[in-house]
Enzyme design. Structure first.
Site, PDB file in Angstrom:
ATOM      1  N   ARG A  53       0.875  -1.298  -0.177  1.00  0.00           N
ATOM      2  CA  ARG A  53       0.116   0.117   0.043  1.00  0.00           C
ATOM      3  C   ARG A  53       1.073   1.365  -0.303  1.00  0.00           C
ATOM      4  O   ARG A  53       0.702   2.026  -0.115  1.00  0.00           O
ATOM      5  CB  ARG A  53      -1.475  -0.117   1.093  1.00  0.00           C
ATOM      6  CG  ARG A  53      -1.634   0.580   0.768  1.00  0.00           C
ATOM      7  CD  ARG A  53      -2.897   0.953   1.852  1.00  0.00           C
ATOM      8  NE  ARG A  53      -3.287   0.227   2.922  1.00  0.00           N
ATOM      9  CZ  ARG A  53      -2.276   0.294   4.833  1.00  0.00           C
ATOM     10  NH1 ARG A  53      -2.029   1.801   4.217  1.00  0.00           N
ATOM     11  NH2 ARG A  53      -2.617  -0.297   4.984  1.00  0.00           N
ATOM     12  N   TYR A 104     -17.226  17.356 -14.474  1.00  0.00           N
ATOM     13  CA  TYR A 104     -17.633  16.621 -14.273  1.00  0.00           C
ATOM     14  C   TYR A 104     -18.309  16.429 -12.919  1.00  0.00           C
ATOM     15  O   TYR A 104     -18.103  16.490 -11.984  1.00  0.00           O
ATOM     16  CB  TYR A 104     -15.915  15.205 -14.378  1.00  0.00           C
ATOM     17  CG  TYR A 104     -16.541  14.071 -14.259  1.00  0.00           C
ATOM     18  CD1 TYR A 104     -17.051  13.404 -15.053  1.00  0.00           C
ATOM     19  CD2 TYR A 104     -16.342  13.242 -13.114  1.00  0.00           C
ATOM     20  CE1 TYR A 104     -17.695  11.482 -14.785  1.00  0.00           C
ATOM     21  CE2 TYR A 104     -15.868  11.935 -12.803  1.00  0.00           C
ATOM     22  CZ  TYR A 104     -16.951  10.961 -13.197  1.00  0.00           C
ATOM     23  OH  TYR A 104     -16.714  10.404 -13.115  1.00  0.00           O
ATOM     24  N   ASP A 174      -8.262  20.033 -13.703  1.00  0.00           N
ATOM     25  CA  ASP A 174      -8.541  18.342 -14.399  1.00  0.00           C
ATOM     26  C   ASP A 174      -8.070  18.388 -15.789  1.00  0.00           C
ATOM     27  O   ASP A 174      -8.958  19.051 -16.155  1.00  0.00           O
ATOM     28  CB  ASP A 174     -10.152  17.983 -13.860  1.00  0.00           C
ATOM     29  CG  ASP A 174     -10.085  16.463 -14.034  1.00  0.00           C
ATOM     30  OD1 ASP A 174      -9.643  16.381 -15.363  1.00  0.00           O
ATOM     31  OD2 ASP A 174     -10.995  15.862 -13.613  1.00  0.00           O
ATOM     32  N   LYS A 199      -8.848   7.417 -19.552  1.00  0.00           N
ATOM     33  CA  LYS A 199      -9.416   8.211 -20.901  1.00  0.00           C
ATOM     34  C   LYS A 199      -7.475   7.988 -21.400  1.00  0.00           C
ATOM     35  O   LYS A 199      -7.938   6.723 -21.668  1.00  0.00           O
ATOM     36  CB  LYS A 199      -9.850   9.641 -20.209  1.00  0.00           C
ATOM     37  CG  LYS A 199     -10.976   9.636 -19.696  1.00  0.00           C
ATOM     38  CD  LYS A 199     -11.911   8.707 -19.652  1.00  0.00           C
ATOM     39  CE  LYS A 199     -13.205   9.170 -18.436  1.00  0.00           C
ATOM     40  NZ  LYS A 199     -13.542   8.270 -17.497  1.00  0.00           N
TER      41      LYS A 199
HETATM   42  C1  LIG Z   1     -13.029  15.117 -17.324  1.00  0.00           C
HETATM   43  C2  LIG Z   1     -13.392  13.766 -16.058  1.00  0.00           C
HETATM   44  N1  LIG Z   1     -12.184  13.965 -14.395  1.00  0.00           N
HETATM   45  C3  LIG Z   1     -12.781  12.867 -14.138  1.00  0.00           C
HETATM   46  C4  LIG Z   1     -13.419  11.712 -14.321  1.00  0.00           C
HETATM   47  C5  LIG Z   1     -13.411  10.260 -13.394  1.00  0.00           C
HETATM   48  O1  LIG Z   1     -12.051   9.946 -13.586  1.00  0.00           O
HETATM   49  P1  LIG Z   1     -12.311   8.018 -13.206  1.00  0.00           P
HETATM   50  O2  LIG Z   1     -13.524   7.712 -14.276  1.00  0.00           O
HETATM   51  O3  LIG Z   1     -11.041   7.467 -13.808  1.00  0.00           O
HETATM   52  O4  LIG Z   1     -12.621   7.796 -12.205  1.00  0.00           O
HETATM   53  C6  LIG Z   1     -13.381  11.601 -15.875  1.00  0.00           C
HETATM   54  C7  LIG Z   1     -14.312  10.407 -15.929  1.00  0.00           C
HETATM   55  O5  LIG Z   1     -15.384  10.468 -16.947  1.00  0.00           O
HETATM   56  C8  LIG Z   1     -14.276  12.915 -16.113  1.00  0.00           C
HETATM   57  O6  LIG Z   1     -14.474  12.818 -17.841  1.00  0.00           O
END
Ligand SMILES: Cc1ncc(COP(=O)(O)O)c(C=O)c1O
Length: 360
Positions: A53, A104, A174, A199
């Site tokens: 961990r 998001y 982000d 992604k």
């Molecule tokens: C812009 C953005 N940030 C964060 C996330 C969350 O990521 P995860 O699905 O890998 O937990 C997403 C998921 O669609 C996203 O589109």
């Protein structure tokens, strides 16, 4: 092993090169090119790792590569949302968070959870309005930007936000949609960068993973503590696959972006659409159907090459009407279909899309 040349004139390598060379084992006879997958819950005592961990050599290889790409130190997490949770843990109790009003859904839900528990207040902003971001940043503890936003594709001026946050709130970006190939927020003055590695970075729709990058050692140490304590650790196999995917990030983005530029231009002239959202870069295009939500749903059933699915950023082109999710922001049109452009031939993608649109 740092990927920069050890001596001679300093020349920063291009992101496409860093994506290939960083995070490799040392160049010694018989060393493999890629850091192998290490499956270990525990290590012999007395070293830096000790327990599964706390650290893993496969994580370190991924973190080295992503850190070099972004210009900071990376930490990999079990998912994008685990990375987001780690960053939000930096907000003090009762703190003020500025967030995109169409962030998001998962990010917004995590912030809302804190707000409804009385642990934070939130100020929603339009991230494309730098004046509004600067005004909201005054007296805040953390400013969260998503650039571009999911799915409206609004773009923030990160450098302007960094100037507004100087000496004040932490600035987080982000940058999942832009990727470090197209935008490096730390270079623009951000304190932290978050990625859903799931992604574009991993790029093959086969892992869920997240990461945070910062150049501030004190913040890095707090993120490390959070990961150890809360345990949102990535699997070594997933991390290996994500690093393998990252090797081709630049060429995938180059190809997908070129196709997205062509498709967005052609779509703008299609009578079935009332609006095409494309910020000019990246692999994402959002379209709004003139026939409303039912036409958007019909489009998803008529395409054959494009895949109707959530998520994005894979080699395969996908599309989705985002408001099919009740949690999606009301600021997102019910007729909006988000396209994630993959690396197939652009004429095949166009032919399939236009055939589906022509049937509406
Ligand atoms: C812009 C953005 N940030 C964060 C996330 C969350 O990521 P995860 O699905 O890998 O937990 C997403 C998921 O669609 C996203 O589109």
């Amino acid at each position: 092993m740092p990927s920069q040349p050890p001596a001679g004139p300093v020349r920063r390598l291009a992101p496409s090169t860093i994506a290939v060379v960083a995070g490799r084992p040392g160049r010694v006879p018989d060393a493999p090119f890629s850091e192998p997958v290490t499956f270990a819950s525990t290590y012999n005592a007395g070293g830096a790792l000790e327990y599964g961990r706390y650290g893993n050599p496969t994580w370190s290889a991924f973190e080295q590569a992503l850190g070099e790409l972004e210009g900071g130190d990376a930490r990999v997490f079990a998912s994008g949302l685990a990375a987001i949770s780690a960053v939000l843990s930096l907000v003090p109790e009762g703190g003020v968070v500025v967030a995109p009003d169409n962030a998001y859904t998962g990010t917004w839900a995590q912030i809302e959870e804190r707000v409804s528990a009385g642990r934070a207040t939130v100020r929603g902003v339009d991230v494309s309005d730098s004046g509004a971001v600067a005004a909201a940043a005054a007296g805040a503890d953390l400013v969260w930007l998503e650039s571009m936003t999911n799915p409206n594709l609004d773009v923030a001026d990160v450098a302007a936000a960094a100037a507004a946050c100087a000496g004040g709130p932490l600035l987080v970006v982000d940058a999942t949609f832009a990727t470090p190939v197209l935008q490096r927020p730390l270079e623009l003055g951000a304190d932290l960068v978050v990625h859903s590695v799931t992604k574009m970075i991993a790029g093959h729709s086969d892992v869920v993973l997240g990461a945070v990058v910062t150049a501030d050692p004190a913040l890095l140490s707090r993120l490390d503590d959070h990961r150890r304590l809360h345990g949102a650790i990535p699997g070594p196999m997933e991390t290996f696959l994500a690093l393998r995917g990252m090797r081709t990030l630049a060429v995938r983005m180059e190809r997908a972006q070129a196709s997205a530029q062509i498709l967005s231009g052609r779509l703008a002239a299609h009578p079935a659409l009332s609006r095409v959202r494309y910020p000019g870069f990246g692999a994402m295009v959002s379209i709004e159907l003139a026939g409303g939500p039912s036409a958007a749903d019909a489009l998803a059933t008529k395409v054959q090459l494009w895949i109707h699915a959530t998520s994005l950023g894979g080699v395969e082109s996908t599309l989705e009407r985002r408001r099919r999710w009740p949690s999606e922001s009301a600021q997102v049109s019910g007729a909006l279909v988000r396209l994630s452009v993959g690396i197939e031939d652009v004429e095949d993608l166009w032919a399939d899309l236009v055939a589906a649109l022509d049937q509406l």
